[in-house]
Design an enzyme around this catalytic site. Structure first.
Site, mmCIF file in Angstrom:
data_model
loop_
_atom_site.group_PDB
_atom_site.id
_atom_site.type_symbol
_atom_site.label_atom_id
_atom_site.label_comp_id
_atom_site.label_asym_id
_atom_site.label_seq_id
_atom_site.Cartn_x
_atom_site.Cartn_y
_atom_site.Cartn_z
ATOM 1 C CD GLU A 40 -2.773 1.246 2.447
ATOM 2 O OE1 GLU A 40 -2.758 0.328 3.296
ATOM 3 O OE2 GLU A 40 -3.528 2.239 2.500
ATOM 4 N NE ARG A 266 3.814 -8.069 10.395
ATOM 5 C CZ ARG A 266 3.138 -7.374 9.486
ATOM 6 N NH1 ARG A 266 2.060 -7.874 8.927
ATOM 7 N NH2 ARG A 266 3.528 -6.170 9.146
ATOM 8 C CE LYS A 276 3.307 0.035 4.776
ATOM 9 N NZ LYS A 276 2.328 0.120 3.699
HETATM 10 P P1 ATP Z 1 -0.175 -1.641 6.784
HETATM 11 O O1 ATP Z 1 -1.082 -2.600 6.064
HETATM 12 O O2 ATP Z 1 -0.382 -1.540 8.242
HETATM 13 O O3 ATP Z 1 -0.037 -0.311 6.133
HETATM 14 P P2 ATP Z 1 1.868 -3.473 5.986
HETATM 15 O O4 ATP Z 1 3.207 -3.590 6.615
HETATM 16 O O5 ATP Z 1 0.967 -4.631 5.954
HETATM 17 O O6 ATP Z 1 1.267 -2.242 6.721
HETATM 18 P P3 ATP Z 1 1.638 -3.349 3.120
HETATM 19 O O7 ATP Z 1 2.052 -2.275 2.204
HETATM 20 O O8 ATP Z 1 0.210 -3.732 3.139
HETATM 21 O O9 ATP Z 1 2.091 -2.891 4.544
HETATM 22 O O10 ATP Z 1 2.548 -4.624 2.889
HETATM 23 C C1 ATP Z 1 2.804 -5.152 1.623
HETATM 24 C C2 ATP Z 1 3.115 -6.608 1.739
HETATM 25 O O11 ATP Z 1 4.232 -6.825 2.578
HETATM 26 C C3 ATP Z 1 1.956 -7.380 2.341
HETATM 27 O O12 ATP Z 1 1.726 -8.524 1.529
HETATM 28 C C4 ATP Z 1 2.446 -7.781 3.702
HETATM 29 O O13 ATP Z 1 1.945 -9.029 4.074
HETATM 30 C C5 ATP Z 1 3.967 -7.813 3.535
HETATM 31 N N1 ATP Z 1 4.621 -7.499 4.796
HETATM 32 C C6 ATP Z 1 4.454 -6.385 5.541
HETATM 33 N N2 ATP Z 1 5.187 -6.448 6.669
HETATM 34 C C7 ATP Z 1 5.844 -7.629 6.637
HETATM 35 C C8 ATP Z 1 6.762 -8.291 7.524
HETATM 36 N N3 ATP Z 1 7.150 -7.734 8.677
HETATM 37 N N4 ATP Z 1 7.224 -9.509 7.174
HETATM 38 C C9 ATP Z 1 6.853 -10.069 6.009
HETATM 39 N N5 ATP Z 1 6.004 -9.503 5.135
HETATM 40 C C10 ATP Z 1 5.491 -8.299 5.436
#
Ligand code: ATP
Ligand code: MG
Length: 563
Positions: A40, A266, A276
C-alpha cells in the site's frame, strides 16, 4: 512436468516452495507460477517487506514464473505518489525486476465495480444504511453471533439502484456501504457480511475525481489476484482468517483464474519497529531526519547507510520462510552486511579523533610514500601510495598516558608500528594549559619500514594514522541502533526506548587523500574503525561518511555481559 520447465529452485525448499513444486507436479495452474508483491503506497518499505519481496520475486524467478508489483491504492486518504516512487526504487535496488507487470488496484476500479454489481445481481451483496458504529455493534463478537441488518433483505433492484446512486455521489460519506451477504452467524467474523465498498469523497492520486466509492482491501485484493492470474497469493499470517472470504469471493464470481492464498509468518527484527504507523511518527516528529535516515529500518535508510542489497537478500535467505512467529536478532542482519563488506569493501585510513604526533628525527620538509594494500586478502585489488612525513595524526584513543598492563598501543616510552610504515617510540608529551596531552613528540626507527628486508623487528601493536599536511577533513556520522531495547514495544511507549546515542557526529576527523575519490553510496572499511559509506544526500564539498556497521558486534558483548 513438461521438458520446458526450468530446473529445481536453488533456495532451500521451505513449505511454500515445496507446495509450489507439488502444485506443478500435479499440473495445477497449468504448471504456471505467478506471484505479486502488493504494497500500500502509504509509507516506505521496511526490512519486513524485504522478506515478502524476496519471497514473491524469488519464487517467480526460481520457477520460471512472473511477479507483479501491484500498488494496493484503495485508500486515497493515506496514500501518496511519492511513496509509489520510493517503493519502485526500493524494489529495484533490492535487485528485482517487475518488467511490464507494474499495476495498481486502481487500474481495476471499473472491473471491480462490475464484480460488485454482479454480486448484487446474484443476491450476494446489499446496500446497508446502518452507521459504522451500528455495523460494529451488529457484527457480534468472537463468542456471540452477529445480528442481521434490517436492510439486508432489500431486493436486487433496490440494491442495484442504491449502489448506482452511491457511485453517483448522492449519499454522504458514512451514510451507507455495500456489504456482502454471507452469514451473520459465521464463526469467522470476516464472513459476517463484510463491507465491500464505502464512500470516500476525496480525490484519488491516480483516478482523480472519477470515483467517490472505493473498494475495501479484501475485495480489491482478491479480485486483483484473480484478474492478474496470480497462482500463489503469498501473504502474512494475519490474513489467515481472511482466507475464507478470499475463497468465497472466488467461488461466487466467474473469474478468469483461481489463485490460492498461502500465509507465512512476518519478519520481526529485534531493536527496531516495523509498523508503518510508528515509522511515520518518527519522521513526522523529527526524531529521525526522514524516511531514508540511515537509522531507519526502511530499505531507503539501509541503502543510505550503505547496506549492500546482496547482504539484505542473504539475510532474508537465512531467515527462511515458516509459519512460526519469531523475532530475529539485529546482529544477524549486521553480520550479513559485515560479511559482504569484508569481501568487497576496499580499505582506507582515517582517524576519528585526531592526536598530533611529530617524528623529531624525521627530516623537516621531507616526505616519502608508503604503499598500502587496498584489500588484505585480495592482492589483485592493488595498492595505493600514501604520503608519510614528519607530522602525522593518530587516533587519540591509541595513546594512553597511564595504560593498563595489556595496552599494546602507544604509551610514554613505548613503541608501536604505524600501519604500513615504521615503528615509532613516544618520547615526550606536550600538554595544554589544562594539563591535557595535545601532542606527542616521537622518533621513528628507519630500519623498520614495513615490507622492507630487515623490517623484522616486532612490536605488539599496529595503529593507523594520516599524514597531517595531505589529510582531508571528513565528517563521520557514527550511526548505531535506533532503539536500545530489544523489544521497543515491550515497555509500552516505544519512544521511551530510543537510543540517545544512535547518532554521534564527528566533525574533526581526518582521512587519507584517496577518500576524496569515493563516490556517493560507495563503501570502504576505515581500518580499525568500521565500514563507512559516502553519504549520497549531503551537499558536495563536505565529505560525509555514514558508519554502515562496526567491525565487531559490540551489542552482543554488552548483552552477554548483562546476562
Ligand atoms: P499496513 O497494512 O499496516 O499499512 P503493511 O506492513 O501490511 O502495513 P503493506 O504495504 O500492506 O504494509 O505490505 C505489503 C506486503 O508486505 C503485504 O503482503 C504484507 O503481508 C507484507 N509485509 C508487511 N510487513 C511484513 C513483515 N514484517 N514480514 C513479512 N512480510 C510483510
Ligand atoms: Mg497491509
Amino acid at each position: 512436468m513438461s521438458s520446458e520447465q526450468p530446473a529445481s529452485p536453488v533456495s532451500p525448499a521451505d513449505f511454500i516452495r515445496q507446495r509450489i513444486t507439488a502444485d506443478r507436479a500435479a499440473g495445477r495452474h497449468g504448471g504456471a507460477v505467478v506471484t505479486r508483491f502488493p504494497p500500500e503506497p502509504n509509507g516506505y518499505l521496511h526490512i519486513g517487506h524485504a522478506k515478502s519481496i524476496c519471497l514473491n520475486f524469488g519464487v517467480a524467478e526460481e520457477f520460471g514464473g512472473r511477479c507483479f508489483l501491484r500498488f494496493d491504492d484503495t485508500n486515497p486518504l493515506r496514500e501518496d505518489e511519492t511513496f509509489v516512487q520510493a517503493i519502485r526504487e526500493d524494489v529495484a535496488w533490492l535487485g528485482f525486476d517487475w518488467g511490464d507487470r507494474l499495476t495498481h488496484a486502481s487500474d481495476y476500479f471499473e472491473r471491480l465495480h462490475a464484480c460488485a454489481v454482479e454480486l448484487i445481481r446474484r443476491g450476494l451483496a446489499y446496500v446497508d444504511h446502518l452507521s459504522a458504529e451500528q455495523i460494529r455493534e451488529y457484527r457480534g463478537t468472537l463468542t456471540a453471533p452477529g445480528r442481521e441488518s434490517p436492510y439486508r433483505a432489500r431486493s436486487v433492484e433496490e440494491n442495484l439502484e442504491l449502489f448506482e446512486r452511491m457511485r453517483r455521489g448522492e449519499f454522504a460519506e458514512g451514510e451507507c456501504v455495500l456489504r456482502a451477504r454471507i452469514d451473520m452467524a459465521s464463526g469467522n467474523i470476516n464472513l459476517r457480511d463484510p463491507t465491500l465498498y464505502r464512500i470516500r469523497k476525496v480525490a484519488h492520486q491516480r483516478t482523480g475525481e472519477a470515483w467517490c466509492i472505493y473498494p475495501m482491501y479484501d475485495f480489491a485484493h482478491t479480485l486483483s489476484d484473480a484478474f492478474e492470474g496470480i497462482t500463489h497469493s503469498l501473504c502474512t499470517l494475519e490474513f489467515e482468517d481472511h482466507r475464507p472470504l478470499y475463497d468465497w469471493l472466488l467461488d461466487q464470481l466467474d473469474l478468469p483464474h483461481r489463485p490460492q492464498q498461502i500465509e507465512f509468518s512476518r519478519l520481526n527484527l529485534a531493536f527496531t519497529v516495523t509498523s508503518k504507523r510508528k515509522l511515520s511518527q518518527l519522521v513526522e516528529r523529527g526524531i529521525v531526519a526522514g524516511w531514508d535516515d540511515p537509522r531507519m529500518p526502511t530499505l531507503a535508510g539501509m541503502r543510505r547507510r550503505g547496506y549492500p542489497p546482496e547482504a539484505v537478500r542473504e539475510f532474508i535467505r537465512r531467515v527462511g520462510v515458516t509459519k512460526k512467529e519469531n523475532t530475529i536478532e539485529m546482529g544477524a542482519l549486521e553480520s550479513a552486511v559485515r560479511e559482504h563488506l569484508n569481501v568487497h569493501a576496499e580499505r582506507r585510513l582515517a582517524v576519528q579523533r585526531p592526536l598530533k604526533i611529530v617524528l623529531e628525527n624525521w627530516p623537516d620538509g621531507q616526505t616519502e610514500t608508503v604503499s598500502l594494500p587496498n584489500h588484505p586478502a585480495d592482492p589483485a585489488r592493488g595498492s595505493r601510495e600514501v604520503i608519510f612525513g614528519r607530522e602525522l595524526y593518530i587516533e587519540a584513543d591509541d595513546f594512553m598516558e597511564d595504560p593498563p598492563r595489556k595496552f599494546h598501543r602507544l604509551k610514554p616510552g613505548g613503541e608501536v608500528r604505524l600501519r604500513g610504515a615504521f615503528i615509532i617510540r613516544c618520547d615526550e608529551m606536550i600538554r595544554d594549559e589544562t594539563g591535557q596531552v595535545v601532542e606527542l613528540r616521537c622518533s621513528y626507527d628507519p630500519e623498520t619500514r614495513s615490507g622492507a628486508s630487515g623490517a623484522d623487528r616486532k612490536v605488539k601493536g599496529t595503529i593507523h594514522w594520516v599524514h597531517a599536511a595531505s589529510a582531508i577533513p571528513v565528517e563521520l556520522r557514527l550511526y548505531d541502533r535506533l532503539f536500545s531495547a530489544a523489544d521497543p514495544d515491550g515497555q509500552g511507549d516505544y519512544l521511551a526506548a530510543l537510543n540517545p546515542e544512535s547518532l554521534v557526529t564527528l566533525t574533526g576527523a581526518l582521512g587519507e587523500p584517496a577518500l576524496a575519490a569515493l563516490g556517493p553510496g560507495e563503501t570502504v572499511q576505515l581500518e580499525r574503525a568500521g565500514y563507512f559509506t559516502r553519504d549520497a544526500a549531503s551537499a558536495t564539498g563536505v565529505l560525509v561518511l555514514n558508519r554502515t556497521v562496526t567491525l565487531r558486534d559490540s551489542w552482543a558483548r554488552l548483552e552477554a555481559a548483562a546476562r
